[in-house]
Design a protein around this motif. Sequence first.
Motif, PDB file in Angstrom:
ATOM      1  N   GLY A 133     -32.685  75.896  -6.297  1.00 60.26           N
ATOM      2  CA  GLY A 133     -33.258  75.729  -4.966  1.00 60.26           C
ATOM      3  C   GLY A 133     -33.928  74.400  -4.713  1.00 60.26           C
ATOM      4  O   GLY A 133     -33.955  73.913  -3.590  1.00 60.26           O
ATOM      5  N   SER A 134     -34.450  73.772  -5.740  1.00 51.86           N
ATOM      6  CA  SER A 134     -35.113  72.476  -5.557  1.00 51.86           C
ATOM      7  C   SER A 134     -34.162  71.302  -5.801  1.00 51.86           C
ATOM      8  O   SER A 134     -34.547  70.144  -5.639  1.00 51.86           O
ATOM      9  N   TRP A 135     -32.928  71.589  -6.202  1.00 55.16           N
ATOM     10  CA  TRP A 135     -31.948  70.534  -6.444  1.00 55.16           C
ATOM     11  C   TRP A 135     -31.271  70.157  -5.124  1.00 55.16           C
ATOM     12  O   TRP A 135     -30.890  71.018  -4.334  1.00 55.16           O
ATOM     13  N   SER A 136     -31.048  68.887  -4.906  1.00 55.98           N
ATOM     14  CA  SER A 136     -30.271  68.440  -3.747  1.00 55.98           C
ATOM     15  C   SER A 136     -28.779  68.609  -4.060  1.00 55.98           C
ATOM     16  O   SER A 136     -28.389  68.817  -5.220  1.00 55.98           O
ATOM     17  N   LYS A 137     -27.975  68.472  -3.028  1.00 48.98           N
ATOM     18  CA  LYS A 137     -26.531  68.513  -3.235  1.00 48.98           C
ATOM     19  C   LYS A 137     -26.120  67.399  -4.194  1.00 48.98           C
ATOM     20  O   LYS A 137     -25.294  67.595  -5.086  1.00 48.98           O
ATOM     21  N   GLU A 138     -26.741  66.239  -4.051  1.00 45.49           N
ATOM     22  CA  GLU A 138     -26.441  65.098  -4.929  1.00 45.49           C
ATOM     23  C   GLU A 138     -26.828  65.387  -6.379  1.00 45.49           C
ATOM     24  O   GLU A 138     -26.130  64.964  -7.306  1.00 45.49           O
ATOM     25  N   ASP A 139     -27.931  66.108  -6.575  1.00 52.48           N
ATOM     26  CA  ASP A 139     -28.344  66.504  -7.933  1.00 52.48           C
ATOM     27  C   ASP A 139     -27.284  67.394  -8.580  1.00 52.48           C
ATOM     28  O   ASP A 139     -26.958  67.235  -9.763  1.00 52.48           O
ATOM     29  N   ILE A 140     -26.766  68.345  -7.805  1.00 50.73           N
ATOM     30  CA  ILE A 140     -25.760  69.273  -8.332  1.00 50.73           C
ATOM     31  C   ILE A 140     -24.476  68.516  -8.661  1.00 50.73           C
ATOM     32  O   ILE A 140     -23.881  68.705  -9.728  1.00 50.73           O
ATOM     33  N   VAL A 141     -24.056  67.643  -7.761  1.00 50.91           N
ATOM     34  CA  VAL A 141     -22.844  66.843  -8.007  1.00 50.91           C
ATOM     35  C   VAL A 141     -23.031  65.981  -9.253  1.00 50.91           C
ATOM     36  O   VAL A 141     -22.127  65.892 -10.096  1.00 50.91           O
ATOM     37  N   ALA A 142     -24.187  65.368  -9.425  1.00 47.73           N
ATOM     38  CA  ALA A 142     -24.442  64.531 -10.611  1.00 47.73           C
ATOM     39  C   ALA A 142     -24.383  65.368 -11.887  1.00 47.73           C
ATOM     40  O   ALA A 142     -23.845  64.916 -12.909  1.00 47.73           O
ATOM     41  N   ALA A 143     -24.906  66.581 -11.846  1.00 53.04           N
ATOM     42  CA  ALA A 143     -24.845  67.450 -13.026  1.00 53.04           C
ATOM     43  C   ALA A 143     -23.401  67.775 -13.368  1.00 53.04           C
ATOM     44  O   ALA A 143     -23.011  67.756 -14.548  1.00 53.04           O
ATOM     45  N   LEU A 144     -22.590  68.064 -12.362  1.00 55.93           N
ATOM     46  CA  LEU A 144     -21.183  68.401 -12.603  1.00 55.93           C
ATOM     47  C   LEU A 144     -20.362  67.190 -13.020  1.00 55.93           C
ATOM     48  O   LEU A 144     -19.447  67.298 -13.826  1.00 55.93           O
ATOM     49  N   ARG A 145     -20.682  66.030 -12.493  1.00 57.54           N
ATOM     50  CA  ARG A 145     -19.898  64.832 -12.777  1.00 57.54           C
ATOM     51  C   ARG A 145     -20.383  64.094 -14.025  1.00 57.54           C
ATOM     52  O   ARG A 145     -19.582  63.573 -14.802  1.00 57.54           O
ATOM     53  N   GLU A 146     -21.712  64.055 -14.247  1.00 53.39           N
ATOM     54  CA  GLU A 146     -22.274  63.234 -15.321  1.00 53.39           C
ATOM     55  C   GLU A 146     -22.996  64.035 -16.399  1.00 53.39           C
ATOM     56  O   GLU A 146     -23.427  63.463 -17.396  1.00 53.39           O
ATOM     57  N   GLY A 147     -23.176  65.338 -16.178  1.00 53.34           N
ATOM     58  CA  GLY A 147     -23.846  66.178 -17.171  1.00 53.34           C
ATOM     59  C   GLY A 147     -25.333  65.946 -17.282  1.00 53.34           C
ATOM     60  O   GLY A 147     -25.918  66.172 -18.337  1.00 53.34           O
ATOM     61  N   PRO A 179     -19.003  72.746 -19.500  1.00 53.75           N
ATOM     62  CA  PRO A 179     -17.840  71.839 -19.515  1.00 53.75           C
ATOM     63  C   PRO A 179     -17.855  70.788 -18.402  1.00 53.75           C
ATOM     64  O   PRO A 179     -16.872  70.570 -17.716  1.00 53.75           O
ATOM     65  N   TRP A 180     -18.972  70.084 -18.255  1.00 54.90           N
ATOM     66  CA  TRP A 180     -19.081  69.108 -17.180  1.00 54.90           C
ATOM     67  C   TRP A 180     -18.083  67.963 -17.338  1.00 54.90           C
ATOM     68  O   TRP A 180     -17.664  67.361 -16.351  1.00 54.90           O
ATOM     69  N   ARG A 181     -17.692  67.666 -18.563  1.00 53.21           N
ATOM     70  CA  ARG A 181     -16.737  66.564 -18.749  1.00 53.21           C
ATOM     71  C   ARG A 181     -15.403  66.889 -18.076  1.00 53.21           C
ATOM     72  O   ARG A 181     -14.767  65.999 -17.505  1.00 53.21           O
ATOM     73  N   ALA A 182     -14.997  68.132 -18.112  1.00 55.58           N
ATOM     74  CA  ALA A 182     -13.773  68.548 -17.417  1.00 55.58           C
ATOM     75  C   ALA A 182     -14.023  68.603 -15.909  1.00 55.58           C
ATOM     76  O   ALA A 182     -13.224  68.110 -15.115  1.00 55.58           O
ATOM     77  N   TYR A 183     -15.151  69.200 -15.500  1.00 55.12           N
ATOM     78  CA  TYR A 183     -15.463  69.324 -14.072  1.00 55.12           C
ATOM     79  C   TYR A 183     -15.685  67.954 -13.439  1.00 55.12           C
ATOM     80  O   TYR A 183     -15.451  67.775 -12.250  1.00 55.12           O
ATOM     81  N   GLY A 184     -16.142  66.998 -14.222  1.00 55.24           N
ATOM     82  CA  GLY A 184     -16.388  65.658 -13.707  1.00 55.24           C
ATOM     83  C   GLY A 184     -15.146  64.968 -13.188  1.00 55.24           C
ATOM     84  O   GLY A 184     -15.234  63.982 -12.458  1.00 55.24           O
ATOM     85  N   ASN A 185     -13.980  65.492 -13.538  1.00 54.76           N
ATOM     86  CA  ASN A 185     -12.717  64.927 -13.064  1.00 54.76           C
ATOM     87  C   ASN A 185     -12.310  65.466 -11.695  1.00 54.76           C
ATOM     88  O   ASN A 185     -11.313  65.025 -11.137  1.00 54.76           O
ATOM     89  N   ALA A 186     -13.076  66.405 -11.166  1.00 53.86           N
ATOM     90  CA  ALA A 186     -12.774  66.954  -9.842  1.00 53.86           C
ATOM     91  C   ALA A 186     -12.982  65.879  -8.786  1.00 53.86           C
ATOM     92  O   ALA A 186     -13.727  64.908  -8.987  1.00 53.86           O
ATOM     93  N   SER A 187     -12.358  66.072  -7.646  1.00 56.63           N
ATOM     94  CA  SER A 187     -12.499  65.110  -6.550  1.00 56.63           C
ATOM     95  C   SER A 187     -13.916  65.166  -5.965  1.00 56.63           C
ATOM     96  O   SER A 187     -14.630  66.167  -6.125  1.00 56.63           O
ATOM     97  N   ASP A 188     -14.296  64.108  -5.286  1.00 57.64           N
ATOM     98  CA  ASP A 188     -15.595  64.089  -4.603  1.00 57.64           C
ATOM     99  C   ASP A 188     -15.694  65.250  -3.623  1.00 57.64           C
ATOM    100  O   ASP A 188     -16.731  65.896  -3.525  1.00 57.64           O
TER     101      ASP A 188
END
Length: 168
Positions: free
Chosen positions: A91-105, A118-127
């Motif tokens: 709830g306190s995470w921004s959308k950008e925080d969530i995207v960074a976690a998925l893309r950069e771990g 498995p963020w390294r695999a998810y990090g390959n998803a499109s923006d």
Amino acid sequence: MKLRNVAAPACVALFSLVLAGTAGAEDAARIERGRYLATIMDCGGCHTPGALKGEPDMARALAGSDIGFEIPGLGIFYPPNLTADEATGLGSWSKEDIVAALREGVRPDGRELAPAMPWRAYGNASDDDLDALATYLRALQPVENRVPAPVGPSEKAIAPYLTVKFPG
């Protein structure tokens, strides 16, 4: 045996209709895309209470696991609450925080995500896909569910966990 919750699709459809009236059709479509991605990425397989023992509690879907993963030499990690709960979830995470976690771990506080994620695999998803997934997670109904804290390799576990055993 794969368990299926037949009520969930109806709830998602109703939720999407409600959102379409309040957030607009584009937001509803983005949330639906995010729900689809969370399903095929099997987020609920780790982040739903009971899922790791074959008894997912769909009333608390994505609210964090009561069973952890032991990674030899690193400790035990419990999949966190992904709902929009401020105290125990994202709830306190921004959308950008969530995207960074998925893309950069990386969490907003700079800590690395648990190695089982498995963020390294998810990090390959499109923006677009990562944005849709983050939008969906932020739209989830908050569920208060504090999962056990990580346990160091020499500490005693306080909750059940699965382990990886290397041959040798």
